[in-house]
Every structure is written in structure tokens, then in C-alpha cells.
Design a protein around this motif. Structure first.
Motif, PDB file in Angstrom:
ATOM      1  N   SER A  44    -110.766  11.775 -96.064  1.00 47.86           N
ATOM      2  CA  SER A  44    -109.458  12.032 -95.448  1.00 47.86           C
ATOM      3  C   SER A  44    -109.362  13.726 -95.024  1.00 47.86           C
ATOM      4  O   SER A  44    -110.012  14.546 -95.526  1.00 47.86           O
ATOM      5  N   CYS A  45    -108.852  13.808 -93.588  1.00 45.56           N
ATOM      6  CA  CYS A  45    -108.962  15.036 -93.258  1.00 45.56           C
ATOM      7  C   CYS A  45    -107.876  15.787 -93.718  1.00 45.56           C
ATOM      8  O   CYS A  45    -107.580  17.108 -93.761  1.00 45.56           O
ATOM      9  N   GLY A  46    -106.706  15.299 -94.280  1.00 46.36           N
ATOM     10  CA  GLY A  46    -105.639  15.872 -95.158  1.00 46.36           C
ATOM     11  C   GLY A  46    -104.250  16.435 -94.409  1.00 46.36           C
ATOM     12  O   GLY A  46    -103.756  17.002 -94.882  1.00 46.36           O
ATOM     13  N   GLY A  49     -99.685  13.451 -90.356  1.00 44.34           N
ATOM     14  CA  GLY A  49     -99.641  12.802 -88.841  1.00 44.34           C
ATOM     15  C   GLY A  49    -100.969  12.378 -88.220  1.00 44.34           C
ATOM     16  O   GLY A  49    -100.810  11.823 -87.107  1.00 44.34           O
ATOM     17  N   CYS A  50    -101.817  12.629 -89.071  1.00 44.17           N
ATOM     18  CA  CYS A  50    -103.148  11.782 -88.626  1.00 44.17           C
ATOM     19  C   CYS A  50    -103.122  10.323 -88.807  1.00 44.17           C
ATOM     20  O   CYS A  50    -102.509   9.887 -89.819  1.00 44.17           O
ATOM     21  N   LYS A  51    -103.536   9.603 -87.692  1.00 48.33           N
ATOM     22  CA  LYS A  51    -103.327   8.299 -87.597  1.00 48.33           C
ATOM     23  C   LYS A  51    -104.543   7.656 -88.107  1.00 48.33           C
ATOM     24  O   LYS A  51    -104.372   6.317 -88.491  1.00 48.33           O
ATOM     25  N   ILE A  52    -105.452   8.419 -88.521  1.00 46.81           N
ATOM     26  CA  ILE A  52    -106.686   7.755 -89.071  1.00 46.81           C
ATOM     27  C   ILE A  52    -106.641   7.859 -90.597  1.00 46.81           C
ATOM     28  O   ILE A  52    -107.108   6.852 -91.443  1.00 46.81           O
ATOM     29  N   CYS A  53    -106.395   9.010 -91.124  1.00 45.52           N
ATOM     30  CA  CYS A  53    -106.555   9.183 -92.724  1.00 45.52           C
ATOM     31  C   CYS A  53    -105.214   9.048 -93.246  1.00 45.52           C
ATOM     32  O   CYS A  53    -104.388   8.900 -93.082  1.00 45.52           O
ATOM     33  N   HIS A  54    -105.467   8.642 -94.571  1.00 47.71           N
ATOM     34  CA  HIS A  54    -104.554   8.518 -95.525  1.00 47.71           C
ATOM     35  C   HIS A  54    -104.366   9.525 -96.568  1.00 47.71           C
ATOM     36  O   HIS A  54    -105.457  10.396 -96.445  1.00 47.71           O
ATOM     37  N   GLN A 168    -112.323  18.394 -83.236  1.00 54.73           N
ATOM     38  CA  GLN A 168    -112.199  17.110 -82.620  1.00 54.73           C
ATOM     39  C   GLN A 168    -111.141  16.095 -83.108  1.00 54.73           C
ATOM     40  O   GLN A 168    -110.541  15.663 -82.195  1.00 54.73           O
ATOM     41  N   HIS A 169    -111.189  16.056 -84.422  1.00 56.61           N
ATOM     42  CA  HIS A 169    -110.438  15.265 -84.888  1.00 56.61           C
ATOM     43  C   HIS A 169    -108.750  15.376 -84.773  1.00 56.61           C
ATOM     44  O   HIS A 169    -107.966  14.630 -84.586  1.00 56.61           O
ATOM     45  N   VAL A 170    -108.566  16.864 -85.005  1.00 53.29           N
ATOM     46  CA  VAL A 170    -106.991  17.198 -84.362  1.00 53.29           C
ATOM     47  C   VAL A 170    -106.864  16.783 -83.143  1.00 53.29           C
ATOM     48  O   VAL A 170    -105.577  16.582 -82.690  1.00 53.29           O
TER      49      VAL A 170
HETATM   50 ZN   LIG Z   1    -107.451  12.592 -90.205  1.00 50.37          ZN
END
Ligand SMILES: [Zn+2]
Lengths: 990, 258
Positions: A44-46, A49-54, A168-170
Motif C-alpha cells: 500500500s501507498c498509505g 483516498g487512494c482507490k487502489i490501496c488499503h 505517478q500513483h497520486v
Molecule cells: Zn495507493
């Protein structure tokens, strides 16, 4: 039920995921090492609001308070930032969320374990937002070292790659928020390495140096001071580095050091500074039974108290005796200029100082005669590990170029640590004028061979010197006592009912009552010092029908409330012990437990862990059993109350009888211990009378009084500890938590033996604790009743300190407790305030089958690790308590002196050391040591421990009268106890 | 000064990026190897073994013949570079002998030896590379090789290693982990949930033991899925490639629940 899965690794990633390499052991054996790595997409990116990570604890847009990043930003620091700027990052003013890469974390761990531990603590702090990103395990960010790449370059590239991925992720996330014109937050790479910044910018990433970044922060003036001192060539590249004089020998390389130590030509140990003489220190090493003496700045070669150093020992004909002179760094170095000495450019001045110091370490001609005192002598050739921490200091007012309080220009000043064992530290600050008169915290950053003093930076101010708050906090910091309030996670471990918690009614189904004995009917009472709030022990005794006596020790059942591996347990393990200062107690466990639920208060039901013996009338153990119980104490006595009660012939009630019975048994137990060779040790113990609870002004000091009832409690606690130790060692021979006191090496007593024989004609036999006890009993001077106590104190200082250990880690023949003359011992009786006792409780509970033993207590490595911390905390806590008493003794003396009209206090004292220019004395009534120094050298006979002052011969063990004054050092603004002789002669002005 | 590698970090990852209950990749190759009647190459992560089965065939030595059942013979060889150190182990090495007898006793109750009286089944295990979990690889490989040889067995035997770091159980240990944590290897027969082997060289607390044991039994079923897929894959390939009149090597196991 857990899910068990197989991780599939695709063959195409083999280069990324597999590593084979050969390792050569010290013996030249070649090993093949195989390592594999599984890359994944669920790291996780931590970021919220990230749609991909928990699992996303970081705020959605990071921090928007920085002037350069109005759209918010996250910091991604590289390894060096953590290695050199930890104080900055730890500051409460430093708020932006941090992305901590696995690569960075591992590199920090590799480079410095203390910093790694601070980094880990940082990730757990509630007010910090740190997210650990396991970049080496995420498929997009994992990298492999390329053939021509150094490990450093590889890591830097990995850090850039992770920065790029984050950016890129954000961005991905922001663009997917429809209809909003939000720009995505910046991922800012923080690095001091200009080349790295350049490469990052080429990839389109944001990168800044720490200084540049901090300059744009809200609280930049305070934060800029926290920046570590950089190498001077980096700050001022214009300065001609070659012009600097080398003052110290360069260190040998680590490889040479390690090889030398292995071969026995060099020796490794901890550096100890001499508190009387700043130009002298020593290192205890395994190869010599006496410490290696280091004389002079160059031979001490930039070592600081506690550093692990490597020494080279000189030829035996060059060995010297320790100096017999008091050398104070403040007075010797008072003229050295902080600003000038920075460059060390003034060769003339530097030369003068050198000469002055050289005089201080002059070799004494008669030293060779004093063969007894000659020690192996050497010099430091390298440092294995620095043990630097933050030190409590005062700014030296004379080192300021401008004391204009509005001046914000950078000044280079000296900070003198409170501890006499440390060198003064040079630092640059913009706040110098406001820091005068304050206690401040300073860390050392570096100590170059070209710099006389170590260089450091200001961390924070603790408050005005001599105010209780500042003194208290500096004491806690100086002895590394963890004193933060308990956090929420810890308090959540407490029973929900809080203060309302009671022992539930006795029913079949009650889980508290399961397997517990109901001892509420027994006449149990507690005996403690007045005002004791954390009552962890209570006792009872009664005569049995067969004429034997049943005696019980009941200890607070702390392990019922503190469960293994919970936040509360981990915190208690880290604290290790409750710390008692004169006016403050820093608890190991939250107060709800310590002073309430676990405190065995009278008239309430409490859970206890009981040890119950059947003792013969001669106090021999017939049998012993241990049980969890419920008790209801009938009274909480002070030692004095219990004593009065016991001695009052009119009182015949059960409780009083019980105390008398315990007292009779305790006397017999003590007689047995003494017959077995136990030592009656002494340490200077004094009591501070505080005026009232609110003002806590000390009004006086007195020696602690010992009553029969003190000894009563002590004997039964010893008995309980010994019985429990036997039981847990029997059931858990590999991991029992025990305590031992190793017999001291005979050489430790040589000096004291020589002193006693020459000055008093006493022979001290140290061949065993038993004979030592007997010969200590004989050291009596009928004219000087306090003399015996003094000798005991001095003998105690020759001994080693007791320590906790794991039973499986040492030979069984080394379990013994020397001072108590017991073959086995542990701590069981104070689980509220000592963590080792909590462990002993858990082990005893498992030993009697009450509860299963937590697996961690089956692991030798785990127990060793915990006890190492507990031992350290224990030692530091004792030092903190002593320092606190000393501070209050100082205040009391000042108050007493002022009442007496400002002429100071006069007290009787013993001479305990003689120097060429002074004497060391011990004031037994106040429990303090001090120095009387003379301005010039006196006629001095080191061989016979005497000196002649104005025609009067003064020798060690003489009784003298001293005048004690507390005066304020004008330079450092700290209170200093100053002593002068009053009798046999008045040394005022000498 | 190298610092030790963390066995399980605070993010819940092991040193190779797996979580506690994630098994390493399992690769199985059941293609015929040389003259063997059945063979299997199996890899658990970086641990690779090759097992070849010969038989059932006539016992070569009289003394080994048993009139009512087959005799099982296990031999192990290590490739020169398979172990950590470079020294070549001889077949007579004590550790190797012990290993062989462990495998033998694991399979004796599983192979229906009474179907093959007076004969011998030879199992040759070649360790190609090891990185922890060697015994599990040997056992799983043997199961597969026996199946490809068409030898009748009561069930699959699925083995897995497990250990405990502080209080956290871990499955399928690497060499690094085996050297650090108390560990054990469990072999189960998934159909009956019977345990045919349990070895433990290090001390382990009884409660931890129960927990890992339960997990290992469960992991057995996960491994079974992989093994069955490989066996079925091979069968279907055989059926495709071989003329239908030729019998493929039959499955030794009564296939009931696939
Ligand atoms: Zn993420």
C-alpha cells in the motif's frame, strides 16, 4: 481461519527475484547463499483516498503549510537525511507526512542501530505521520543492482524510482476525481546529495536539500537550529581546509581495528572519562584486569563517555599512575574562544593552550615509585561505535560574541554538559542570547581531527536553570528515563471499569475467582514507608496447631492486568522500572494500576499472588506453596506505626500478634543469612523533608532511620524472592528470570585494603563474602561511630552491581547472589514498579499450572533481550534518583545557609581521597561527596595518603569539618557546591 | 558490521516479501527422466529436488526380499553445490542416512506394499539446490514420482514446513528462516487428514505447536491442489500425445475427489 495461498513467481522476473552469491567465512570456507524475493502488487501507498490501496493512514493531500507546495506535499527523505537530521524530524514542529522507504530503513539499520531504533520509534509516535513503504517488495519499484553500480548508487536509484512511482500513483488518483480542479500533491525527494537531486530533476521529480526545504517552513527559525552541523567545507566551501591544524591522530580503519583486536595487539572496550580530571580517562578491556589508562587529549583521541573504542597499550615501562590532581575543564579552558577555535587557525593561541594542558598531564617523577597505582597506559586508535545522545548543557556566557537579546545572527558558542564526564560542545545557533541561563539539550554531530571540541547542534530548551521543571526534565533526559505520558493504546489496555473496578463476587462462574484461594479472612497487613501509594506487598503469620508457623507474603497480582505482548506490556518492558525522584515518580505502569487496582490497600479486596510457607519455630522452611488469591488487607502501617504497635505490651490483638510473630521469624531468618555469609552493605541514604506537597521546597535533610520493622519486611521479601527463584528455575531451567550478584574480582579491593591497613591498621579479608562481612564488622573506630558505615560504603563501591539474567544463558555455578549469600535469587515482590518481577510472576503462574506461559517467555533470546533493557533502565533509574537527591540536598543547603545568614553550612566529614591540590571528602550526614581544592600544590605523600596543609597533616579517614556553600557559577549559571575546610585548619583563601 | 535480517517486519512481510501464510512458488515437472519408471522435479522456491522411482521390480538382494510385501529403498544424493558449503557429502553421511530413513518411514504406511510381494521399490532423491524446506520438497517429490510410476498408494502425501517467529506462525520456511526460528515439518494425507510424518529438531512450546500443526495440515490441502493439477496436466498431455490404445501410466491413487 487464515487463508493459505501459494505465491506464483513468473519466470520472466527471475533477474529481479533471485539472487545467488558466494560468501566466505572468516575461516575461508565458501558458502553459497540463495535468496529469493517475491514481488507483489498489494503493497500500500498509505495515502488516504487512494482507490487502489488499503490501509491508508496518511492524509489525502499531505501537508499544505509549506510555502512552496500549496497543493500539498509528502516528504520522501533519503537515508542520509535520517542519519544526520533525526533531531529535526523528531521535533514536534516538524509536521509533514513522511514516506519512509524500506530501502532507507534498511540502510539506516546497517549504518547505526541507535538511529534505527529512533527511526522505529518515530514510526510509532502518535503525533507523527510516517508511512513505511515496502518498495523492495512492490513489483513496480523493486530494483536490482547493476553490474557497475555501487550499493549506494543502487539504493539512490531505488529511492528515485519509488519517488517516481509515488508521483505517478497520486496523479492517477487525482485525475480520477471528476469535476475537481485539484492538482495532485507533490512527492518531494529530500536529499543532501546534489548529484541525486540533479538526477531526480531530470526524471521530472521534485527534490530539495533539507536546508532549502526547512527555510520554506512555517517555523523555520527554530527548525534551522536543529539542523546538524555539517562538515565545515560544505558550509563554507571558500575556507581553505588545508590551513587547518590537525590536533588529533587519525583513526585506523575498521578492518585494521577488528583484525588487531582479534589478534590481541589492540583492545576493545567502553571509554570512561575521569570526573576529577577532564584530561584523563580509562577503558576496561577483557585482556587486562585493570583498566587501560589514557592520559591527555591526544591519547583520548576524541572519545566521549560510553563510546566503544579500540586502544593500543604502551610498553610496560611507559605505564603511569592516574593523576593525583584535580583538573577542571571550565577553569582551564575558560579563555578559549569558540569562534576562533572553530578554525583552529590561531596557531599561537592553540599552542599556548596545548602547553597549558601538557603541563596538566606532566608525568610525575615519583609516579614510578607508586607501583601499586601504576596502570597499563595507552592511546585510542579508533572508535568502533559512538554512543552519542542528546546532552543537557548550559551555554557558556563568555563564549558569546553578542549577548544582545534581539540579535538573531548566527554565533558559535560553547555548551558545557551538566555531566562532568563530557567535553564541552561547540555549536552554532541564532538563539544564543535567549538560551543563556537556560538548560538546553544539545547533540554531538561530529568530531574531526582538526577540531579541539566536538561539534553539535541545539535541540531544544528545557527552561530556566535551577527551576524545578527544568532541573527535573534535564535529569530525566540525562538518565534517559522515558517520561512521556502513557498513550491511548496503552490506556486502552486498562480495565474498562476504571476506578470502579472491584473483585467480583465469589461465584462458581466468576473467572477472576477460578483457581484462586479465598484468603480474605486472614489477618494480612502491609508495612511501608509513610505516604506509600503503590503498596505491592502485604504479610501475615499465624501459629499452626502443630506448633509451626504459617507465614504468607502477598504480592499484587499485576500479571492479571498486564497481559503479555499488549501495548501496556511493551511500554512497561521498555520502561523497565518506576523511577523515583524526590518530588516526582515516573511510573512503569499507568497510575490506575499502580496506585489503585494493584495497590494492596487496606479494607478493600484485591487480587494477589501469595507465597505461603510453613516454618518451624526456628524459621526453617517445612514447605512452601504458591497460589493466586484474593485478600483483604486489615491495615496499612508505616514502619514506625508497626514498630510502636509491636512494642506496646497492652496490645494483644491478632494483627499485633501477627506482626510480633513475623518479627521473631525475621530475626531468625536474618541470623541464618548472616551466618551463611551475607553482607551488610551500606549506601549513603538520606531523606529529604519537603515543606509541603505544593511548594516542595526542601527544608531539611536527614539520614534514613532503620527500624526493626524495616528488617522484618526485608527478610520476608528476600525469602519470597528466593523461594520463587527456586521454583521457576526448576520448572523453566532455560528461561527463568533470575537476579545475581557476581563476586567482585579481588583486585577491586586492593586500594581500599592498602588504605585501611596504612591509615587504620585494619586488614580486610576479601576471600569470600562471609569473611569480608566478618572483617568489615571489625573495622570499628570507637571514637568515630560513622567510620564503619563509611568503610561499608567504600567496600560496596568496590563490588559489581547485581543484574538480571536468563537462567539458560549462563553457567549454573554463576547464579549466586554474592551480597545476599544465596545460591539463587530473583525479583518477585514489586511487580508494580519493576518489570523483571512481572516476568517472574508470569513464570511462577505457569509453574503452578494457573496459566499457560506466553511463548515469548520460552525463548531465551527474547528473555535476554528484555533483561538487557531492564538492567540498563534499572541502573539509570538509580543514578537518576541519586542525582535528584543531590539536587535537593543542594537546595536544602542553600536554604539552610540563607537561614544562617549566608555563611554556608558547616558539617563534619571524612576525608576519602587526597590529591596534590585538594582532598575528596564525604559528608555522611548529607550523603554527599565533595572536593576541597587548593589553589596551589601541597606537600603530598601519595604512598601514605596524606598531605600537609599549612603545617597540618591531613590523611584519608581523618574527620574534618567543612563549610558547604552553594554558589552560582557566573559563567554557566549552574549552582555549584563549594566546600572549604574549617577544621583542623581554615582553608578559606588557600 | 552486518545487521541481522528481520524475519518478520512490522509491515507483516517476511524477508523475501511473503506474508506469514504465503507459500513459495511451487513448480512441478513430471516429464520422464532417463530410465526411471516415474519421476518428478519439484521446486519450492529455490529448493529443487529430482525424485526418480524404479519399480516395483524384483529385489536385487535376497536379504531384502519380503514374502508378503514390497521392500522400499530410499537413497539420497546431494549435488556438489546444493548445500551451503561446498563439501561433497557422501551417501554414507549420517544426516543423509537419517533423511533417507525418514522418507522411507513416511511412505511405508502409504504405499500399498502388500500388492507387490517379493519386490522392491527404489526411490532416488537428488537434491539439486536447497533454500529451506528440503524435507518437504523430498516428500512432495516422492509422492509425485510414485504416482507417475503408477504405484498404488492410499493417498497423496503433502508435506510443509512451519515455524514460529516470536508469536507469529510462518509457513514454508526458507533457509534463513529455518536457521532462526523453531520449526517443524508435517506431512499429511489430505483425504483422511492423517499425519504420516512430523519432525522437529528445535524446541517448540506446546501451544505454538498446536497452532502451527493445524496450519500445516491446512496448508497440505493447498499443496495438494498444486500437485493434483500437475498430475492431471500430465495425464491429459499423455492422452493427447499417445495413441489411445496405449495405456498411460495409471494414477496410483484412487481418484475420488478431484
Ligand atoms: Zn495507493
Amino acid at each position: 481461519m487464515v487463508e493459505i495461498t501459494v505465491l506464483k513467481r513468473s519466470r520472466t522476473e527471475a533477474a529481479l527475484t533471485q539472487r545467488k552469491f558466494f560468501k566466505k567465512t572468516a575461516k575461508g570456507k565458501v558458502f553459497k547463499v540463495l535468496r529469493e524475493r517475491y514481488l507483489r502488487d498489494d503493497v500500500s501507498c498509505g495515502i488516504d483516498g487512494c482507490k487502489i490501496c488499503h490501509d491508508t493512514p496518511l492524509p489525502s493531500y499531505g501537508d499544505k503549510n509549506h510555502s512552496s507546495f500549496p497543493d500539498g506535499h509528502f516528504l520522501l527523505p533519503d537515508t542520509n537525511v535520517f542519519l544526520s537530521q533525526m533531531d529535526l524530524i523528531e521535533s514536534p514542529l516538524f509536521g509533514p507526512p513522511i514516506i519512509l522507504l524500506q530501502t532507507v530503513m534498511e540502510e539506516v539499520r546497517h549504518r547505526s542501530l541507535p538511529l534505527y531504533n529512533r527511526l522505529k520509534a518515530l514510526t510509532r509516535m502518535e503525533d507523527k505521520k510516517v508511512w513505511v513503504f515496502y518498495n523492495e517488495f512492490r513489483s513496480e519499484t523493486a530494483i536490482v543492482r547493476e553490474e557497475d553500480e555501487t550499493p549506494n548508487d543502487r539504493n539512490d536509484r531505488g529511492i528515485r524510482k519509488a519517488t517516481q512511482w509515488y508521483a505517478q500513483h497520486v496523479a492517477l488518483r487525482s485525475s480520477s476525481i471528476r469535476g475537481q480542479d485539484q492538482n495532485s500533491p507533490t512527492i518531494l525527494l529530500l536529499t543532501e546529495d546534489a548529484a541525486n537531486r540533479f538526477k531526480a530533476e531530470k526524471l521530472g521529480l521534485s527534490a530539495l536539500s533539507v536546508r532549502k526545504y526547512v527555510e520554506g517552513m512555517k517555523d523555520s527559525p527554530q527548525l534551522l537550529d536543529l539542523l546538524a552541523a555539517e562538515g565545515s567545507d560544505e558550509i563554507e566551501p571558500t575556507r581553505v581546509a588545508t590551513g587547518r591544524q590537525v590536533l588529533y591522530p587519525e583513526y585506523l580503519s575498521t578492518g585494521i581495528l577488528v583484525a588487531g583486536v582479534k589478534a590481541g595487539s589492540l583492545h576493545q572496550g567502553h571509554f570512561n572519562a575521569n570526573q576529577y580530571n577532564y584530561l584523563e580517562g580509562n577503558v576496561s578491556v577483557p585482556g587486562f584486569n585493570k583498566p587501560i589508562l589514557l592520559i591527555g587529549r591526544e591519547n583520548m583521541n576524541r572519545a566521549v563517555q560510553g563510546d566503544v573504542v579500540v586502544v593500543e597499550v604502551f610498553d610496560e615501562k611507559e605505564w603511569k599512575a592516574p593523576a593525583d590532581e584535580v583538573v577542571d575543564q571550565e577553569s582551564t579552558l575558560k579563555d578559549d574562544d569558540a569562534e576562533e577555535s572553530e578554525g583552529e587557525g590561531d596557531a599561537e593561541k592553540s599552542g599556548q593552550l596545548r602547553e597549558k594542558e601538557a603541563k596538566m598531564v606532566k608525568v610525575e617523577k615519583i609516579a614510578s615509585l607508586r607501583s601499586l597505582e601504576r596502570l597499563p597506559t595507552g592511546r585510542i586508535v579508533g572508535v568502533i561505535k559512538r554512543n552519542w545522545r542528546a546532552y543537557v548543557c548550559h551555554i557558556e556566557s563568555t563564549s558569546l560574541t553578542s549577548s544582545n537579546s534581539t540579535s538573531l545572527s548566527i554565533q558559535t558558542v560553547f555548551a558545557t554538559p551538566v555531566s562532568r564526564l563530557l567535553p564541552r560542545i561547540r555549536l552554532r545557533t541564532r538563539q544564543a542570547p535567549t538560551l543563556l541561563n537556560q538548560k538546553i539539550l544539545v547533540t554531538i554531530d561530529r568530531w574531526d581531527a582538526t577540531s579541539r571540541y566536538p561539534e553539535g547542534h541545539f535541540v531544544r530548551a528545557l527552561g530556566r536553570a535551577e527551576t524545578k521543571e527544568a532541573e527535573q526534565e534535564s535529569l530525566l533526559l540525562e538518565f534517559e528515563v522515558p517520561y512521556r505520558p502513557f498513550g491511548k493504546a496503552i490506556l486502552d489496555c486498562l480495565p474498562q471499569q476504571g476506578e470502579q473496578w472491584v473483585v467480583p463476587p465469589k461465584t462458581e462462574s466468576s473467572k477472576e475467582w477460578k483457581d484462586r484461594e479465598d484468603l480474605r479472612g486472614l489477618n494480612i497487613c502491609s508495612i511501608d514507608p509513610p505516604g506509600c501509594q503503590d503498596i505491592d506487598d502485604a504479610l501475615h503469620a499465624r501459629v499452626l496447631p502443630n506448633g509451626n508457623v504459617e507465614a504468607g507474603v502477598h504480592i499484587a497480582d499485576v500479571s492479571h492486568f498486564v497481559h503479555p505482548d499488549t501495548p501496556m506490556d511493551n511500554e512497561a518492558a521498555a520502561r523497565g522500572t518506576t523511577v523515583y525522584l524526590v518530588d516526582k515518580r515516573i511510573d512503569m505502569l499507568p497510575a490506575l494500576l499502580g496506585t489503585n487496582l494493584c495497590s494492596l490497600r487496606p479494607f478493600v479486596e484485591r487480587l494477589a499472588f501469595s507465597a505461603i510457607w510453613e516454618l518451624s519455630p526456628e524459621a526453617d522452611i517445612v514447605n512452601v506453596r504458591f497460589t493466586k488469591s484474593v485478600i483483604a488487607s486489615k491495615a496499612a502501617f508505616t514502619y514506625e506505626e508497626a514498630q510502636i504497635r509491636k512494642d506496646d505490651p497492652h496490645l494483644q490483638d491478632d494483627l499485633t500478634q501477627s506482626i510480633r510473630l513475623l518479627n521473631t521469624l525475621a530475626q531468625k531468618l536474618k541470623a541464618k543469612r548472616m551466618a551463611a555469609g551475607a553482607l551488610n552493605l551500606a549506601s549513603p541514604e538520606v531523606k529529604i523533608h519537603l515543606d509541603s506537597a505544593e511548594s516542595s521546597d526542601p527544608i531539611d535533610v536527614e539520614q534514613k532511620e532503620m527500624r526493626e520493622t524495616n528488617s522484618l519486611v526485608e527478610e520476608f521479601m528476600l525469602l519470597a524472592n528466593i523461594s520463587v527463584a527456586r521454583k521457576i528455575e526448576e520448572v523453566f531451567p532455560q528461561t527463568a528470570v533470575l537476579r545475581r550478584h557476581m563476586p567482585p574480582p579481588k583486585t577491586n579491593f586492593e586500594k581500599l585494603q592498602d588504605l585501611l591497613e596504612k591509615r587504620k591498621g585494619f586488614k580486610l579479608d576479601v576471600s569470600s563474602s562471609g569473611v569480608l562481612a566478618k572483617s568489615l564488622d571489625l573495622c570499628v573506630d570507637p571514637d568515630l561511630p560513622a567510620f564503619n558505615t563509611l568503610v561499608r560504603i567504600m567496600a560496596t563501591r568496590c563490588m559489581l552491581s547485581a543484574e538480571y539474567f536468563c537462567s539458560g544463558s549462563v553457567g549454573k555455578n554463576t547464579f549466586g547472589h554474592y551480597g545476599l549469600a544465596s545460591s539463587i535469587y530473583t525479583h518477585f515482590t514489586s511487580p508494580i514498579r519493576r518489570y523483571a518481577d512481572v516476568l517472574a510472576h508470569r513464570q511462577l503462574s505457569a509453574a503452578i499450572g494457573y496459566s499457560p506461559l506466553h511463548p515469548s517467555l520460552h525463548s531465551k533470546a527474547h528473555v535476554e533481550r528484555i533483561l538487557e533493557v531492564v538492567n540498563k533502565r534499572h541502573r539509570l533509574a538509580q543514578m537518576a534518583s541519586r542525582a535528584s537527591v543531590e539536587f535537593y540536598v543542594g537546595l536544602a543547603l542553600k536554604a539552610r545557609g540563607e537561614r544562617g545568614g549566608g555563611t554556608g553550612v558547616t558539617e563534619e566529614a571524612f576525608v576519602i581521597r587526597t590529591f596534590r591540590n585538594g582532598i575528596g571528602i564525604f559528608v555522611s550526614k548529607l550523603g554527599i561527596e565533595g572536593l576541597v581544592t587548593f589553589k596551589k600544590d601541597m606537600l603530598f605523600d601519595a604512598e601514605n595518603y596524606t598531605m600537609t596543609v599549612a603545617g597540618m597533616v591531613i590523611s584519608v579517614f581523618d574527620k574534618v569539618v567543612v563549610r558547604i556553600e552553594v554558589e552560582k557559577d557566573r559563567n554557566t549559571h549552574r549552582g555549584k557546591v563549594k566546600m572549604t575546610l574549617v577544621s583542623p585548619i581554615d582553608s578559606k583563601g588557600m | 558490521m552486518a545487521s541481522r535480517i528481520e524475519i518478520l517486519n512490522e509491515g507483516g512481510f517476511r524477508s523475501d516479501g511473503r506474508r506469514q501464510f504465503e507459500l513459495r512458488t511451487i513448480e512441478i515437472d513430471l516429464a520422464q527422466q532417463g530410465q526411471a519408471d516415474g519421476s518428478a522435479v519439484i521446486a519450492h522456491g529455490l529448493t529443487h529436488v529430482l525424485v526418480s522411482v524404479f519399480g516395483p521390480r524384483e529385489a536385487r538382494m535376497r536379504s531384502h526380499t519380503m514374502h508378503d510385501r514390497a521392500n522400499i529403498n530410499v537413497e539420497i544424493s546431494l549435488a556438489a553445490f546444493s548445500t551451503g558449503d561446498r563439501r561433497k557429502r557422501s551417501r554414507g553421511d549420517k544426516r543423509i542416512l537419517e533423511f533417507a530413513s525418514t522418507i522411507k518411514s513416511t511412505f511405508e504406511p502409504v504405499i500399498q506394499t502388500t500388492l507387490y510381494p517379493r519386490s522392491q521399490i527404489d526411490i532416488f532423491v537428488q537434491v539439486v539446490q536447497q533454500d529451506g524446506g528440503l524435507l518437504q520438497a523430498c516428500i512432495n517429490g516422492t509422492t509425485l514420482a510414485l504416482i507417475t510410476a503408477g504405484i498404488a498408494m492410499l493417498d497423496f502425501v503433502c508435506a510443509i514446513s512451519g515455524g514460529v517467529h516470536s508469536t507469529s506462525p510462518l509457513l514454508d520456511l526458507t533457509n534463513l528462516e529455518e536457521n532462526d526460528v523453531p520449526n517443524m515439518t508435517v506431512a499429511v494425507m489430505p483425504k483422511t487428514q492423517k499425519v504420516s510424518l512430523l519432525t522437529m529438531d528445535t524446541r517448540l512450546h506446546v501451544e505454538r505447536f498446536e497452532e502451527i500443526f493445524r496450519l500445516a495440515v491446512e496448508a497440505g490441502s493447498t499443496i495438494l491442489v498444486e500437485m493434483k493439477a500437475a498430475v492431471l496436466g500430465r495425464s491429459s498431455r499423455l492422452i493427447e500425445s499417445v495413441d489411445s490404445s496405449t495405456q498411460p501410466h495409471g494414477l496410483g491413487v484412487e481418484n475420488d475427489n478431484s
